[in-house]
Design a protein around this motif. Structure first.
Motif, PDB file in Angstrom:
ATOM      1  N   ASP A  35      30.575  32.241 -27.291  1.00 30.21           N
ATOM      2  CA  ASP A  35      30.372  31.873 -25.886  1.00 30.21           C
ATOM      3  C   ASP A  35      31.509  30.958 -25.400  1.00 30.21           C
ATOM      4  O   ASP A  35      31.999  31.103 -24.278  1.00 30.21           O
ATOM      5  CB  ASP A  35      29.022  31.159 -25.719  1.00 30.21           C
TER       6      ASP A  35
ATOM      7  N   HIS B  67      19.186  28.039 -25.620  1.00 28.28           N
ATOM      8  CA  HIS B  67      20.611  28.271 -25.357  1.00 28.28           C
ATOM      9  C   HIS B  67      20.825  27.902 -23.889  1.00 28.28           C
ATOM     10  O   HIS B  67      20.463  28.666 -23.003  1.00 28.28           O
ATOM     11  CB  HIS B  67      20.939  29.742 -25.642  1.00 28.28           C
TER      12      HIS B  67
ATOM     13  N   HIS C 135      23.042  26.561 -20.527  1.00 28.62           N
ATOM     14  CA  HIS C 135      24.348  26.434 -19.864  1.00 28.62           C
ATOM     15  C   HIS C 135      24.311  25.252 -18.905  1.00 28.62           C
ATOM     16  O   HIS C 135      23.237  24.798 -18.486  1.00 28.62           O
ATOM     17  CB  HIS C 135      24.715  27.735 -19.150  1.00 28.62           C
TER      18      HIS C 135
ATOM     19  N   ASN D  47      28.676  25.241 -22.009  1.00 30.34           N
ATOM     20  CA  ASN D  47      27.403  25.333 -22.735  1.00 30.34           C
ATOM     21  C   ASN D  47      26.915  23.922 -23.056  1.00 30.34           C
ATOM     22  O   ASN D  47      27.628  22.952 -22.837  1.00 30.34           O
ATOM     23  CB  ASN D  47      27.628  26.077 -24.060  1.00 30.34           C
TER      24      ASN D  47
HETATM   25 ZN   LIG Z   1      25.671  31.772 -23.096  1.00 28.34          ZN
END
Ligand SMILES: [Zn+2]
Length: 531
Positions: free
Chosen positions: A15, A205, A207, A241
Motif C-alpha cells: 500500500d 486497515h 487510511h 495509511n
Molecule cells: Zn489500503
C-alpha cells in the motif's frame, strides 16, 4: 494476568508503494523488509506478485526473514474458477508464507465496479480462501470499503467477512479504503463484527484521510480487533495509511494498551524506532518530518527557558514518554531566549562538563545572541550549535583549512546548439602539511561546491565517506537591499543519524559554504577523527 497478543501487519511495500513519487526497487524492498523484520513486525506484505516484475522477482527471491512474508492479490474473478484464474495462480506460485486477498464488501462496488452479483462475490471469496488454504498458506482477507459497505448494507458486508472466516482465513481485515470513517463509527461497527467473528480473527486497515488512521486503529482494538495494518511513517496513497511508527510506542508505552496487550516488538527493538523511521526517509530521499510524533527531531525539543530548567530537574515535567524508549533524544533548543539552564543541559548532552559559574557559559550565550541577531538560527541547526559550543570550550581540532574556493557557472550553447548551464567548483585546502586541490561539476553552484569539498579531504576522507546531504533550505532575511541569506543544510550518515547546520551571508554561496563546512566538521567530531 496473561496479556493478549496484538498482531502488527506492515504494508509499506504494497500500500505504501502506491504513494505518489515512491518507486521501490527490489533492493529497496529487501532492505525495508529486513528493517521491519528486525523491528519485530508480525507480517510484512511484500507486494503484488504477478502484477509487476519487481514484485514477482521479490517473491521468487531467498529472503530469510522471521516475519510472515505476505503476498497480496485479488480473489478470483467473477465467472472463473480459482484454478483457472491467472491472478490466483501467480499468488499460489509466489514464495510467500501468507496470502492476503482483497475482495469487495460494499454491494454498490460489486454492482458498479465488478458488475456481478452479491452471491458470486461471496463465492469468489470462499473459493479463493479455500484454494490458498489447500496450497498450505495462511490466509488473510482484506474487505475493501468495509465501513462504507457496512453503512450501506450491513448484512452483505458481514456476509463477505463471515465467508472468509468460515473458510478458514486467519484474519478478516476491515478496510477503511476511502479513509473517511471516524473513530466512533469504527468502534461501533467493529463491535458489531466481533459478535459474529471472534476479535482475535479481526483486523483493521485504516487510511488517513481525516488524519485519524491511528485513532481509528485504536478504536478497532478497543472494540475487539487484534490485528493492525499500517505503514512506516504512514506512507500511502493520498493522505497515507495508519502510521505504525506512532502506533507501536503508543501500544507499548500507554497504560491502556500496555497493560492489556503485548506485541512482537521488544523494548530493545523499539529503541531503534527513530532510526528505522529515518532509514525509510533516507531510501525515499526525503527529509524526515521534524514534527513526527515520538521520532521527529522536534518531538522532545523544548525552547523556553522555564521549561528547560524544569526538564533538567525532572524530564517527566514536560515529556509524555522517555525519548530514549523510541530511539529519540531530548533536545533543549538554544536560541536568543535561552536561559543558562538550556545551555548547561545542551552542553552536558554533547559531553562537555561545566560548572554552573564557568564564565564561558556566559560567553557562549552572548555569542548565540549576537549571531542570531544577524540571522543564524541555532534552534533549527543543532550541529552548528554543537560546534559553536565546542569551539567556545576549545574542543574542535583544526582538521583542515579551505584556503580558496572558486565556483563558476557558465551558460552557453553546446555543440548541438542546445542551451546548457555548466557549473564547476574548485576547492583548495590544507590538511596538515598537505595542500590539496579538488574540482567537481555539479547541477548547481552549491552542489558543485559540496562535491569538490568532499572529494578529497586527505587523511579524513574515510571519516566522511558515509556523509551526504538530505535537505537544503534557503531563506532570505530582512528583505530589500540589506537582505542576507540563511541556508540550512540537513545531512545524514551511514548510521542513520541526521543533523542540521546553518550559514548566513549576503552571498548565498558563502552561506552555503559555511553550512557545508559545519556539516563536515561535525561529522569528523562525531566520528572521533584524530586532530
Ligand atoms: Zn489500503
Amino acid at each position: 494476568m496473561a496479556k493478549e497478543r496484538l498482531y502488527l501487519f506492515d504494508t509499506t511495500l504494497r500500500d505504501g508503494a502506491q504513494t505518489n513519487g515512491v518507486d521501490f526497487t527490489l533492493a529497496d524492498k529487501l532492505a525495508i523488509a529486513r528493517l521491519l523484520d528486525e523491528l519485530g513486525i508480525d507480517y510484512v506484505e511484500g507486494g503484488y506478485p504477478g502484477a509487476n516484475a519487481t514484485d514477482t522477482e521479490l517473491f521468487a527471491s531467498e529472503r530469510k526473514l522471521n516475519t510472515t512474508f505476505t503476498a497480496f492479490g485479488m480473489t478470483r474473478r467473477p465467472g472463473r474458477s480459482a484454478s483457472n484464474d491467472p491472478g490466483v495462480a501467480a499468488l499460489l506460485a509466489a514464495k510467500a508464507d501468507a496470502i492476503c486477498f482483497v475482495a469487495k464488501s460494499w454491494d454498490y462496488h460489486v454492482r458498479v465496479a465488478l458488475e456481478t452479483t452479491e452471491e458470486e462475490n461471496i463465492a469468489s471469496i470462499r473459493d479463493s480462501v479455500r484454494a490458498a488454504k489447500e496450497a498450505g498458506r495462511e490466509v488473510l482477507l482484506d474487505c475493501e470499503h468495509f465501513f462504507d459497505g457496512y453503512k450501506a448494507n450491513p448484512k452483505f458486508a458481514l456476509a463477505c467477512a463471515k465467508a472468509a472466516y468460515d473458510e478458514g482465513a486467519r484474519w478478516v481485515v476491515l478496510c477503511d479504503t476511502n479513509g473517511g470513517t471516524l473513530p466512533n463509527e469504527v468502534e461501533t461497527i467493529v463491535a458489531d463484527v466481533v459478535k459474529i467473528i471472534p476479535g482475535d480473527h479481526v483486523g483493521i486497515h485504516a487510511h488517513n484521510d481525516t488524519e485519524q488512521a491511528v485513532a481509528n486503529s485504536f478504536a478497532a482494538v478497543r472494540a475487539g480487533a487484534r490485528h493492525i495494518q499500517g505503514t512506516l511513517n504512514g506512507l500511502g496513497e493520498r493522505c497515507g495509511n495508519a502510521n505504525l511508527v506512532s502506533i507501536i510506542p503508543t501500544l507499548k508505552l500507554k497504560k491502556e494498551f500496555a497493560e492489556r496487550f503485548e506485541i512482537g516488538v521488544s523494548d530493545e527493538a523499539m529503541e531503534h524506532l527513530a532510526q528505522v523511521s529515518h532509514a525509510l526517509d533516507e531510501r525515499l530521499n526525503r527529509a524526515p518530518n521534524r514534527h513526527a510524533p515520538y521520532v521527529g527531531a522536534s518531538a522532545f525539543a523544548t525552547k523556553a527557558g522555564i521549561h528547560a530548567s524544569a526538564i533538567a530537574k525532572d524530564p517527566a515535567t514536560y515529556e509524555h514518554v522517555a525519548p530514549e524508549a523510541v530511539g529519540n533524544r531530548r533536545k533543549v533548543l538554544v536560541s536568543e531566549q535561552a536561559g543558562k539552564s538550556n545551555v548547561v543541559s545542551e552542553l552536558e548532552r554533547i559531553g562537555i562538563k561545566v560548572e554552573k559559574d564557568d564564565p564561558r557559559i556566559g560567553r557562549l550565550l552572548e555569542l548565540v545572541k549576537e549571531r542570531e541577531a544577524i540571522g543564524y538560527a541555532y534552534e533549527a541547526a543543532d550541529a552548528s550549535f554543537d560546534l559553536l559550543a565546542r569551539r567556545t570550550f576549545g574542543k574542535v581540532p583544526a582538521y583542515f583549512d579551505v584556503t580558496k574556493f572558486d565556483v563558476n557557472v557558465e551558460h552557453r550553447l553546446n555543440a548541438k546548439g542546445e542551451r546548457i548551464t555548466v557549473t564547476m567548483a574548485v576547492v583548495k585546502l590544507k590538511v596538515g602539511d598537505d595542500s590539496l586541490i579538488s574540482a567537481a561539476e555539479g547541477n548547481g553552484p552549491v552542489n558543485a561546491l559540496d562535491q569538490a569539498l568532499r572529494k578529497d579531504l586527505g587523511k579524513y576522507q574515510d571519516f566522511i565517506k558515509g556523509l551526504h546531504l538530505t535537505d537544503y533550505r534557503v531563506r532570505i532575511l530582512n528583505g530589500g537591499t540589506e537582505a542576507v541569506t540563511r541556508v540550512l543544510i540537513e545531512s545524514a550518515d551511514e548510521t542513520g543519524e541526521t543533523w542540521t547546520t546553518v550559514g548566513v551571508s549576503p552571498n548565498i554561496i558563502d552561506a552555503s559554504f559555511q553550512a557545508l563546512m559545519d556539516s563536515i566538521v561535525y561529522k569528523l567530531v562525531k566520528s572521533g577523527a584524530p586532530a
